[in-house]
Design an enzyme around this catalytic site. Structure first.
Site: not given
Ligand code: F6R
Length: 608
Positions: A2, A27, A75, A101-102, A484, A488, A491, A507, A603
């Site tokens: 948020c 964010r 969010w 926010n939280g 990574e 990328k 996401e 394996h 973010k």
């Protein structure tokens, strides 16, 4: 996560709030809203979806009279992303509006108590519960400050809140625990926000608020006090040196592509002032009070920053001969780890506000360990909680998917390796010298290489954007890069991708290989190249298609070679990383995805 903004001043508040929210869009959010005093009382306008939806609603109202108010991008954590759950919330008396926010962890117990007293709720949020608790105490105390202090002393969890009182409209109160909140100090106006860009067009003077602090602002004054007992806190006003321009797209279609192309400058900025002119030494005055090199290192981070940490482990162990363990912060914090007192914790975080990483720092400090924060955002919580800080100096990263920040983290980890490698005396002086030399010319090499990397990424993206899944393979230093690359791609394009150590593929994941399941290999010229090549033969034997990042002249036959220029040792990472980022970017852009704000992502992950 948020975004919150509060404003008290002389301008029409609503446009200031909405523009501030726009600068916090990075964010991540799924609804937005503003609260202010209208001619006929407290007005809250909210909309599900992006800010353009809120704009449409605001266009039907006269919003220009209010000169103070609060705004929020949500969010979702508690309750689905819809309008009733969007912020600001209004208390049951209709007097207060609040943004948050939280997560309030004990909200259910408080809600039960309030329900029993006849309070009714319009949303499923923990925020509305906290707001009604504040409202109850306000009725009992008659004043906002003691009411806030009482309520906040009762709640458990993380929050940054801002409260607007329709009976006292020129004032906003705010407080924080484990969620970011900064105060912007203007002339005849003051601001509160989750992050500085929200108010940067109006002021560069900021006050960083700490956990457990409460602030009251009006147009001409601000006071900070402790939530615990309302005792005053002396705060320093810092001046921000970067500007709004640095947080804009600069002609690029997305922030992500802009930030990928900024990487040569990012390396340069991270090196700035840290290489002695005679090239023989890395200077990190931030670490002067650490005598010698640490005996052991434990790296704690999340997501992309975790991948950077993993890369750092390979390098620090190989060159500085320091034992290193790397751990995902959300695991570390609850694992009850056994930590040797000689261990230095390195917390890596772009935002400096990641809740799990911060909890990892706290845990380490409780055990008496020293913490080095490797962090991008100056004045962030990681920076403030750490004993030592090495700033990665990447500048503001707006795209939700982290790109240039990782480049800066790798640069900083390389500098740490060289620095401690000479202190332990374990690093061959020739490697030290050659690497420093290579680092100096790296930004120029990368600058020249990026356009060709983008062209190749564009071609390959068209060919592979219909894939359902991808396997990313690498070994040694390129194993973290494989992780990574997969992160990328998934996401921002929502194509499933897994990163694997190439030698581990046999394996299990090899069972997935078929002509429709392509692999993306990092097969650069290093000691492990022959091993990677053998692993790729195993893929080819199952008719799997391969894209391979490799170097000119290397003997490798795959469906799509992607030759990148050579660079010495670990410096090759800095050419491979943007190739992975660009491939993900071009696929996502081709598929028309919301590149800078992928679905479900935020973010700055300020909740656990
Ligand atoms: C991926 C990404 C995330 C972050 C993670 C940690 O592109 O951005 O995986 O790397 O949330 O964030 P920081 O580095 O801010 O602690």
């Amino acid at each position: 996560m948020c975004g919150i903004i509060g404003y008290c001043g002389h301008r029409p508040a609503v446009p200031v709030l909405v523009e501030g929210l726009r600068r916090l869009e990075y964010r991540g959010y799924d609804s937005a809203g503003v609260g202010f005093l209208h001619t006929d009382g407290l007005k809250v306008i909210k909309a599900k979806g992006k800010l353009c939806e809120l704009d449409k609603k605001l266009a039907q109202e006269n919003v220009f009279n209010a000169t103070s108010g609060i705004g929020h991008t949500r969010w979702a954590t508690h309750g689905e992303p819809n309008e009733p759950n969007a912020h600001p919330h209004v208390d049951h008396t209709g007097r207060l509006a609040m943004i948050h926010n939280g997560i309030i962890e004990n909200y259910q117990e408080i809600k039960k108590e309030l329900l029993a007293e006849g309070v009714t709720f319009k949303s499923e949020t923990d925020t509305e519960v906290l707001l009604n608790l504040i409202s109850k105490y306000l009725q009992e105390e008659g004043e906002m400050l003691p009411a806030l202090s009482r309520a906040l002393n009762r709640v458990e969890g993380a929050y940054a809140i801002a409260v607007f009182d329709a009976q006292n409209p020129g004032v906003v109160h705010a407080a924080r625990v484990s969620s970011p909140l900064v105060l912007g100090v203007g002339t005849g106006e003051n601001f509160l926000a989750s992050d500085i860009p929200a108010f940067l067009p109006y002021t560069r003077d900021v006050v960083f608020l700490e956990d457990g602090e409460l602030v009251r602002i009006d147009a001409s004054s601000w006071q900070v006090m402790r939530v615990r007992d309302l005792s005053p806190v002396e705060k320093k006003v810092d001046t921000i040196t970067w500007d709004v321009q640095a947080a804009q797209k600069g002609g690029h279609k997305h922030f992500m592509i802009k930030e990928i192309f900024e990487q040569p400058k990012v390396i340069q900025d991270c090196l700035c002032g840290r290489l002695a002119t005679d090239l023989d030494e890395v200077r990190l005055p931030e670490l002067d009070c650490l005598e010698g090199a640490p005996k052991r290192i434990h790296i704690v981070a999340c997501g992309t920053s975790f991948h950077a940490g993993l890369w750092g482990m390979y390098l620090l162990e190989q060159w500085a001969r320091i034992p290193v363990q790397v751990e995902i912060a959300s695991e570390f914090r609850y694992r009850d780890p056994i930590l040797d007192p000689d261990t230095l914790i390195i917390a890596i975080s772009q935002s400096g506000e990641t809740a799990d990483t911060l909890a990892g720092i706290k845990l380490a400090k409780q055990q008496g360990l020293k913490v080095l924060g490797l962090c991008n955002v100056v004045g962030s919580s990681v920076a403030r909680e750490s004993d030592y800080v090495v700033y990665t100096q990447a500048g503001p990263e707006i795209s939700v998917a982290s790109t240039k920040a990782m480049c800066s983290q790798l640069t900083a980890l390389l500098l740490l390796t060289l620095h401690w490698g000479s202190k332990t005396g374990k690093l061959d002086p020739k490697i030290h010298r050659d690497t420093l030399h290579g680092l100096r010319s790296l930004p120029e090499l990368l600058e020249k290489t990026l356009p060709a990397l983008r062209d190749r990424a564009f071609e390959l993206a068209r060919e592979y954007s219909d894939a359902d899944s991808f396997l990313y393979l690498g070994r040694g230093l390129y194993y973290p890069l494989a992780l990574e690359g997969a992160l990328k791609l998934k996401e921002i394009s929502y194509i499933h991708a897994e990163g694997y150590a190439a030698g581990e593929m046999k394996h299990g994941p090899i069972a997935l290989i078929d002509p429709k399941f392509p692999s993306f290999a990092i097969a650069l010229d290093d000691d492990l190249f022959p091993k990677v090549k053998s692993n790729l033969v195993e893929v080819q034997a199952r008719s799997g298609e391969i894209i391979a990042l490799t170097n000119v002249g290397l003997d490798l036959e795959v469906d799509h070679r992607w030759d990148v220029p050579r660079a010495s040792g670990p410096l090759a990472t800095f050419l491979a990383l943007p190739a992975l980022q660009l491939f993900a970017y071009e696929v996502a852009d081709y598929l028309g995805k919301d590149v800078d704000q992928p679905r479900n992502l935020a973010k700055s992950v300020t909740v656990e």
